[in-house]
Design a protein around this motif. Structure first.
Motif, short mmCIF file in Angstrom:
data_model
loop_
_atom_site.label_atom_id
_atom_site.label_comp_id
_atom_site.label_asym_id
_atom_site.label_seq_id
_atom_site.Cartn_x
_atom_site.Cartn_y
_atom_site.Cartn_z
N ALA A 66 0.82 -1.21 0.00
CA ALA A 66 0.00 0.00 0.00
C ALA A 66 0.85 1.26 0.00
CB ALA A 66 -0.94 0.00 1.21
N ALA A 67 2.12 1.14 0.43
CA ALA A 67 2.97 2.33 0.53
C ALA A 67 3.73 2.61 -0.76
CB ALA A 67 3.96 2.17 1.69
N ARG A 68 3.62 1.71 -1.74
CA ARG A 68 4.25 2.00 -3.04
C ARG A 68 3.65 3.27 -3.62
NH1 ARG A 68 4.79 -3.28 -5.43
NH2 ARG A 68 6.14 -4.47 -4.05
N LEU A 74 -2.97 5.74 -6.85
CA LEU A 74 -4.24 5.10 -7.21
C LEU A 74 -5.28 5.34 -6.12
CD1 LEU A 74 -5.65 3.25 -9.22
CD2 LEU A 74 -4.72 1.28 -8.00
N ASN A 75 -4.86 5.20 -4.87
CA ASN A 75 -5.83 5.35 -3.80
C ASN A 75 -6.24 6.80 -3.56
OD1 ASN A 75 -6.49 2.73 -3.05
ND2 ASN A 75 -4.52 2.47 -2.02
N VAL A 76 -5.35 7.73 -3.89
CA VAL A 76 -5.78 9.13 -3.82
C VAL A 76 -6.88 9.38 -4.85
CG1 VAL A 76 -5.08 11.52 -4.27
CG2 VAL A 76 -3.65 10.05 -2.86
N LEU A 77 -6.69 8.83 -6.05
CA LEU A 77 -7.74 8.91 -7.07
C LEU A 77 -9.02 8.25 -6.57
CD1 LEU A 77 -6.17 8.17 -10.57
CD2 LEU A 77 -7.37 10.22 -9.80
N ALA A 78 -8.87 7.08 -5.96
CA ALA A 78 -10.04 6.35 -5.46
C ALA A 78 -10.74 7.16 -4.38
CB ALA A 78 -9.61 5.00 -4.90
N LEU C 34 -3.88 7.72 4.36
CA LEU C 34 -3.24 8.23 5.58
C LEU C 34 -2.24 7.23 6.17
CD1 LEU C 34 -6.14 10.16 7.35
CD2 LEU C 34 -4.35 10.99 5.81
N MET C 35 -2.61 5.96 6.25
CA MET C 35 -1.69 4.98 6.82
C MET C 35 -0.46 4.77 5.94
SD MET C 35 -4.31 2.28 8.50
CE MET C 35 -5.62 2.87 9.55
N PRO C 36 -0.62 4.55 4.63
CA PRO C 36 0.58 4.39 3.79
C PRO C 36 1.47 5.63 3.81
CG PRO C 36 -1.35 3.62 2.62
CD PRO C 36 -1.85 4.26 3.87
N LEU C 37 0.90 6.80 3.97
CA LEU C 37 1.71 8.02 4.00
C LEU C 37 2.34 8.24 5.37
CD1 LEU C 37 -0.31 10.67 1.95
CD2 LEU C 37 1.83 9.55 1.32
#
Ligand code: SF4
Ligand code: FES
Lengths: 135, 252, 113
Positions: A66-68, A74-78, C34-37
């Motif tokens: 998830a930190a890639r 992608l998740n910001v877009l989501a 938030l968690m990945p960041l």
């Protein structure tokens, strides 16, 4: 006497406009609204991966994935898409449900305000349980 | 007529360019634009500009109109890409111009700005747009009184003037003309929600090409000059039809 | 009278739309952003596991997954037909879309038992 159909069989019909969605702002917003559903599906997949990691004991690996940077992008877009979905969907809800009180129709903004408050409340409850819960 | 001539002469030489879609069957393979210079009068609607063209510049231009006051519903056209009642749209709204006038989208063009609406008329009668009564033979003098609330329940939907702007605004209809469309469904609701109506239109509304074809773009409602809100009428019937499908014993 | 599956599909679509609107933004915000960041710390695995261990949460999760996927399937079906003019293949497209949603639901159910 000629009938109209002899002169113009069926009249002139333009061909399908392949770019109809670009012809007006409203159409473009509509298509974007519908396309949020692709991100809704992605989010569900992402959450299923998370659940699988939690149950299978591989949460650190999942966190690394998830930190890639591309995953975060992608998740910001989501996030943007699901928020857009939430706003538009909750705003449109009062159009299908006409609530009458005392013969008068409940105004749309009241229903919409209620929907959005519910959204905030549910979000807060979910965040509470995920981050802390009753320990 | 002389009044107009006078006024036109007295007005400054300000004009606006109007680009009108022309289609002359047998002559044009497809519509072409023709340009006209029309005096830009502060109180002229687009329809007045078209009438000026027909009276002074080119008598062969064809278009429909009648009431000039937004009640007959016959003057709908696409003005700069938006479906509008041309009698209710001022030329001055378009500033320096040019203004592009095309026939309503989604209907076959018979000639110039005149479209074929037979398809809509057939759809309209398919929803049985009248009060259906059963098992009675009332005297001619019979009255059916309604309370203000009962009137309010359907009044908005009864304001439709069949101008078809909503069809032209609807991408679902323009892409697939089999869709029953906004006004026909709103008019079905106008009778469904009338306390005097005993009919049932579930069979014509609960179809893939009827309410279920709608994806709630909402542009029919933005286009409607009479605030009918057909999008809402369709959404409401979706809910009605869905509830009736899961609870078969509930009627409405 | 002709029977049509559309009312049921629409109910699933609408229900999914509400569920997705209420739940998904906060979940992507937390787990996806938030968690990945590093803005918020990942909760302990045992904490999340404890949440998932309660049967009501498991059932609810399967329901949420199915509804959200039906919502997406319904919109993808209609939008692809409108965008690409392929409405004549509606039956195939519908089977693919709703079939995908059912498959996702099965995966969720298998994970949960
Ligand atoms: S619903 Fe409105 S836009 Fe549509 S035909 Fe009636 S008056 Fe015109
Ligand atoms: S001329 Fe009658 S509505 Fe415009």
């Amino acid at each position: 006497m000629k009938t109209r159909d002899e002169v113009t069989p069926g009249g002139y019909r333009p061909r399908r406009d392949a770019f109809w969605f670009a012809r007006s702002r409203a159409y473009t917003v509509f298509v974007l609204r519908e396309l949020t559903s692709v991100f809704v599906a992605w989010t569900v997949v992402f959450l299923l991966l998370l659940v699988d990691a939690v149950l299978g004991g591989s949460l650190p690996e999942f966190a690394a994935l998830a930190a890639r940077p591309w995953m975060i992008a992608l998740n910001v877009l989501a996030l943007a898409a699901t928020c857009f979905h939430a706003i538009t969907f909750l705003n449109l809800a009062p159009r299908a449900t006409v609530v009458r009180l005392d013969g008068y129709r409940l105004p749309a903004w009241l229903i919409q305000g209620g929907n959005h408050s519910l959204w905030l409340a549910v979000s807060a409850v979910v965040a509470f349980f995920v981050l802390r819960g009753f320990q | 007529m002389t009044d107009t001539t006078e006024a036109v002469r007295r007005a400054s030489t300000r004009t606006i360019r109007v680009e009108v879609s022309r289609y002359r069957p047998g002559e044009d393979a497809e519509p072409v634009f023709q340009e006209y210079e029309v005096p830009l009068m502060a109180d002229w609607a687009v329809l007045d500009g078209l009438n000026y063209i027909k009276d002074r510049l080119d008598g062969s231009l064809s278009f429909r109109w009648s009431c000039r006051m937004g009640v007959c519903g016959s003057c709908g056209m696409n003005v700069n890409g938006e479906p509008r009642l041309t009698c209710g749209t001022f030329l001055s709204e378009y500033g320096e111009g040019p203004v592009r006038i095309e026939p309503l989208k989604g209907f076959p063009v018979i000639r110039d700005l005149v479209v074929d609406i037979d398809d809509f008329l057939a759809k309209l009668s398919s929803v049985r747009p009248w009060l259906i009564r059963e098992g009675e033979e009332p005297p001619l003098t019979a009255e059916y009184a309604q309370t203000p609330e009962q009137l309010e329940a359907y009044k908005q939907y009864s304001m439709c003037i069949n101008c078809l702007l909503c069809y032209s605004a609807c991408p679902v209809y323009v892409l697939d003309p089999d869709f029953l469309g906004p006004a026909a469904i709103a008019l079905a609701q106008r009778y469904n929600l009338d306390s005097r109506d005993m009919g049932d239109r579930f069979d014509v509304l609960n179809l893939e090409d009827s309410v279920w074809g709608c994806t709630f773009v909402g542009e029919c409602t933005s286009a409607c000059p009479k605030h009918v809100d057909p999008a809402e009428a369709i959404q409401r019937y979706k809910l009605t039809a869905a509830l009736r499908s899961v609870l078969p014993w509930s009627r409405r | 009278m002709r029977r049509t599956p559309e009312p049921y599909l629409w109910l699933l679509f609408s229900g999914g739309g509400v569920v997705a609107a209420l739940l998904l933004p906060v979940l992507v915000l937390l787990f996806g952003v938030l968690m990945p960041l590093g803005v918020v710390d990942w909760p302990a695995a045992e904490h999340l596991r404890a949440l998932l261990d309660s049967p009501p949460v498991r059932v609810a999760l399967v329901v949420v997954v199915v509804l959200c996927l039906f919502h997406a399937a319904h919109r993808v079906r209609h939008t692809s037909e409108e965008l690409f003019g392929i409405a004549r293949f509606d039956v195939v497209i519908a089977l693919l879309c709703y079939g995908g949603a059912v498959a996702g639901g099965v995966v969720a159910a298998v994970l949960m038992v």
